[in-house]
Design a protein around this motif. Structure first.
Motif, PDB file in Angstrom:
ATOM      1  N   ILE A 111      -1.659  -9.197  -1.806  1.00  0.00           N
ATOM      2  CA  ILE A 111      -2.134  -8.353  -2.917  1.00  0.00           C
ATOM      3  C   ILE A 111      -3.168  -7.346  -2.419  1.00  0.00           C
ATOM      4  N   PHE A 112      -4.064  -7.802  -1.554  1.00  0.00           N
ATOM      5  CA  PHE A 112      -5.097  -6.935  -0.984  1.00  0.00           C
ATOM      6  C   PHE A 112      -4.462  -5.781  -0.216  1.00  0.00           C
ATOM      7  N   ILE A 113      -3.493  -6.086   0.635  1.00  0.00           N
ATOM      8  CA  ILE A 113      -2.837  -5.052   1.444  1.00  0.00           C
ATOM      9  C   ILE A 113      -1.977  -4.144   0.572  1.00  0.00           C
ATOM     10  N   ALA A 114      -1.335  -4.695  -0.447  1.00  0.00           N
ATOM     11  CA  ALA A 114      -0.550  -3.866  -1.363  1.00  0.00           C
ATOM     12  C   ALA A 114      -1.448  -2.843  -2.058  1.00  0.00           C
ATOM     13  N   SER A 115      -2.653  -3.258  -2.427  1.00  0.00           N
ATOM     14  CA  SER A 115      -3.602  -2.339  -3.064  1.00  0.00           C
ATOM     15  C   SER A 115      -4.000  -1.219  -2.106  1.00  0.00           C
ATOM     16  N   ILE A 116      -4.280  -1.576  -0.858  1.00  0.00           N
ATOM     17  CA  ILE A 116      -4.628  -0.574   0.150  1.00  0.00           C
ATOM     18  C   ILE A 116      -3.449   0.375   0.377  1.00  0.00           C
ATOM     19  N   ALA A 117      -2.236  -0.171   0.419  1.00  0.00           N
ATOM     20  CA  ALA A 117      -1.044   0.651   0.637  1.00  0.00           C
ATOM     21  C   ALA A 117      -0.853   1.663  -0.488  1.00  0.00           C
ATOM     22  N   VAL A 118      -1.030   1.224  -1.724  1.00  0.00           N
ATOM     23  CA  VAL A 118      -0.858   2.131  -2.869  1.00  0.00           C
ATOM     24  C   VAL A 118      -1.896   3.246  -2.823  1.00  0.00           C
ATOM     25  N   VAL A 119      -3.158   2.903  -2.525  1.00  0.00           N
ATOM     26  CA  VAL A 119      -4.196   3.935  -2.431  1.00  0.00           C
ATOM     27  C   VAL A 119      -3.884   4.906  -1.288  1.00  0.00           C
ATOM     28  N   SER A 120      -3.414   4.390  -0.149  1.00  0.00           N
ATOM     29  CA  SER A 120      -3.039   5.256   0.979  1.00  0.00           C
ATOM     30  C   SER A 120      -1.920   6.207   0.587  1.00  0.00           C
ATOM     31  N   TYR A 121      -0.947   5.692  -0.136  1.00  0.00           N
ATOM     32  CA  TYR A 121       0.158   6.520  -0.632  1.00  0.00           C
ATOM     33  C   TYR A 121      -0.360   7.612  -1.566  1.00  0.00           C
ATOM     34  N   LEU A 122      -1.272   7.258  -2.470  1.00  0.00           N
ATOM     35  CA  LEU A 122      -1.824   8.234  -3.412  1.00  0.00           C
ATOM     36  C   LEU A 122      -2.674   9.276  -2.685  1.00  0.00           C
ATOM     37  N   GLU A 123      -3.322   8.874  -1.586  1.00  0.00           N
ATOM     38  CA  GLU A 123      -4.058   9.847  -0.786  1.00  0.00           C
ATOM     39  C   GLU A 123      -3.115  10.898  -0.211  1.00  0.00           C
ATOM     40  N   LEU A 124      -1.943  10.450   0.205  1.00  0.00           N
ATOM     41  CA  LEU A 124      -0.949  11.389   0.730  1.00  0.00           C
ATOM     42  C   LEU A 124      -0.463  12.350  -0.346  1.00  0.00           C
ATOM     43  N   THR A 125      -0.088  11.815  -1.492  1.00  0.00           N
ATOM     44  CA  THR A 125       0.427  12.682  -2.551  1.00  0.00           C
ATOM     45  C   THR A 125      -0.660  13.615  -3.082  1.00  0.00           C
ATOM     46  N   ASP A 126      -1.918  13.184  -2.997  1.00  0.00           N
ATOM     47  CA  ASP A 126      -3.018  14.058  -3.416  1.00  0.00           C
ATOM     48  C   ASP A 126      -3.170  15.231  -2.448  1.00  0.00           C
ATOM     49  N   MET A 127      -2.942  14.992  -1.158  1.00  0.00           N
ATOM     50  CA  MET A 127      -2.962  16.096  -0.194  1.00  0.00           C
ATOM     51  C   MET A 127      -1.940  17.166  -0.572  1.00  0.00           C
ATOM     52  N   LYS A 128      -0.801  16.709  -1.069  1.00  0.00           N
ATOM     53  CA  LYS A 128       0.275  17.602  -1.471  1.00  0.00           C
ATOM     54  C   LYS A 128       0.024  18.220  -2.836  1.00  0.00           C
ATOM     55  N   ARG A 129      -1.047  17.769  -3.506  1.00  0.00           N
ATOM     56  CA  ARG A 129      -1.407  18.251  -4.842  1.00  0.00           C
ATOM     57  C   ARG A 129      -0.300  17.965  -5.866  1.00  0.00           C
ATOM     58  N   ILE A 130       0.271  16.774  -5.792  1.00  0.00           N
ATOM     59  CA  ILE A 130       1.251  16.341  -6.792  1.00  0.00           C
ATOM     60  C   ILE A 130       0.498  15.561  -7.863  1.00  0.00           C
ATOM     61  N   ARG A 131       0.767  15.844  -9.112  1.00  0.00           N
ATOM     62  CA  ARG A 131       0.047  15.215 -10.221  1.00  0.00           C
ATOM     63  C   ARG A 131       0.156  13.687 -10.160  1.00  0.00           C
ATOM     64  N   LEU A 132      -0.993  13.022 -10.308  1.00  0.00           N
ATOM     65  CA  LEU A 132      -1.057  11.568 -10.187  1.00  0.00           C
ATOM     66  C   LEU A 132      -0.132  10.867 -11.171  1.00  0.00           C
ATOM     67  N   PHE A 133      -0.099  11.336 -12.409  1.00  0.00           N
ATOM     68  CA  PHE A 133       0.658  10.629 -13.443  1.00  0.00           C
ATOM     69  C   PHE A 133       2.055  11.200 -13.655  1.00  0.00           C
ATOM     70  N   SER A 134       2.557  11.937 -12.662  1.00  0.00           N
ATOM     71  CA  SER A 134       3.943  12.398 -12.757  1.00  0.00           C
ATOM     72  C   SER A 134       4.878  11.220 -12.491  1.00  0.00           C
ATOM     73  N   PRO A 135       6.069  11.211 -13.102  1.00  0.00           N
ATOM     74  CA  PRO A 135       7.000  10.079 -12.921  1.00  0.00           C
ATOM     75  C   PRO A 135       7.326   9.801 -11.453  1.00  0.00           C
ATOM     76  N   GLY A 136       7.454  10.853 -10.653  1.00  0.00           N
ATOM     77  CA  GLY A 136       7.790  10.660  -9.243  1.00  0.00           C
ATOM     78  C   GLY A 136       6.708   9.923  -8.482  1.00  0.00           C
ATOM     79  N   VAL A 137       5.447  10.312  -8.690  1.00  0.00           N
ATOM     80  CA  VAL A 137       4.321   9.665  -8.004  1.00  0.00           C
ATOM     81  C   VAL A 137       4.187   8.210  -8.444  1.00  0.00           C
ATOM     82  N   LEU A 138       4.295   7.950  -9.728  1.00  0.00           N
ATOM     83  CA  LEU A 138       4.172   6.581 -10.230  1.00  0.00           C
ATOM     84  C   LEU A 138       5.322   5.703  -9.741  1.00  0.00           C
ATOM     85  N   ALA A 139       6.538   6.276  -9.698  1.00  0.00           N
ATOM     86  CA  ALA A 139       7.676   5.516  -9.178  1.00  0.00           C
ATOM     87  C   ALA A 139       7.472   5.188  -7.708  1.00  0.00           C
TER      88      ALA A 139
END
Length: 264
Positions: free
Chosen positions: A28-56
């Motif tokens: 669970i700890f590593i899954a949380s880190i992985a999700v945050v790392s993924y969101l850091e990547l999509t934030d670099m790309k400036r993709i909206r956090l709550f878009s269906p693609g990012v959440l999926a």
């Protein structure tokens, strides 16, 4: 520097605590880190956090990492393929119904991010399931490489390693990182008297492979950040940047260890 040391000590201690506990809490700890790392990547790309693609994509990353604790082998392979198929379908659907707010380039980047983040963090959990000492050896070897490269680079560095990607990294620092990794291998040998792998020679070789390819992983993430013109992947770790900045080496080395048969 003081903030960097304090953050590193606290984060490192917390990580090691979960590593020693293992099992579901570590997953669970590593899954949380992985999700945050993924969101850091999509934030670099400036993709909206709550878009269906990012959440999926975030859901796919979490499911991939958590599955290590509950299934493996062919069961995981089947789940992973289905997750990727479902993700592609959601991304394609988002292209259709987003009214041009979500486009193919963003969809492709999300798919890349899910694979880039999800599979290595799955392998990290899998590595821990196969044994504490093996996971500890790989992790400490990477930390030793980072420290050895940093101090050797500051003291002896004069020849640039990859100036077009990371101007501060030097060949001398890289060599210092490998020497530090080998030192960790010999320390493990002195403490445990029995190789974690099938022989001491293989253990030394693994230390060198982990060190060299971990440095490649660091440079790969630096190339991504340079493309997006950002200094750090995030701000969750004061003085260190984001989770992606701390796990970029493992993200590269763990798939290689899998290909070499070290992680099953």
């Amino acid at each position: 520097m003081r903030q960097r040391i304090i953050t590193g000590f606290i984060a490192g201690a917390l990580y090691l605590a979960f590593l020693f506990v293992g099992s579901i809490p570590f997953s669970i700890f590593i899954a949380s880190i992985a999700v945050v790392s993924y969101l850091e990547l999509t934030d670099m790309k400036r993709i909206r956090l709550f878009s269906p693609g990012v959440l999926a994509g975030a859901s796919a990353v979490a499911a991939t990492v958590l599955s290590a604790t509950f299934m493996g082998g062919h069961m995981f392979s089947d789940l992973y393929i289905k997750l990727l198929i479902l993700l592609v379908l959601i991304l394609l659907g988002s292209l259709v119904f987003s009214k041009n707010r979500f486009h193919a380039e963003q969809a492709s980047f999300i798919f890349f991010s899910v694979v880039y983040i999800g599979l290595p963090f799955y392998l990290l959990v899998q590595l821990r399931l196969e044994g504490l000492f093996m996971a500890l050896f790989v992790q400490i070897t990477m930390w030793a490489t980072d420290s050895g490269a940093y101090f050797a680079g500051r003291r002896f560095g004069s020849h640039k390693l990859a100036p077009h990607i990371s101007p501060k990294k030097t060949i001398e620092g890289s060599v210092g990182g490998v020497i530090a990794a080998l030192a960790i291998a010999f320390i493990f040998q002195a403490i445990f008297r029995k190789p974690i792998f099938t022989s001491w020679e293989i253990q030394w070789t693994v230390a060198i492979v982990v060190s060299l390819l971990g440095q490649v992983g660091d440079l790969a993430e630096s190339a991504i950040k340079r493309f997006f013109n950002v200094k750090d992947s995030g701000t969750v770790l004061p003085g260190h940047g984001g989770f992606l900045d701390r796990f970029d080496s493992l993200i590269f080395i763990l798939p290689v260890l899998y290909l070499l048969g070290i992680i099953s």
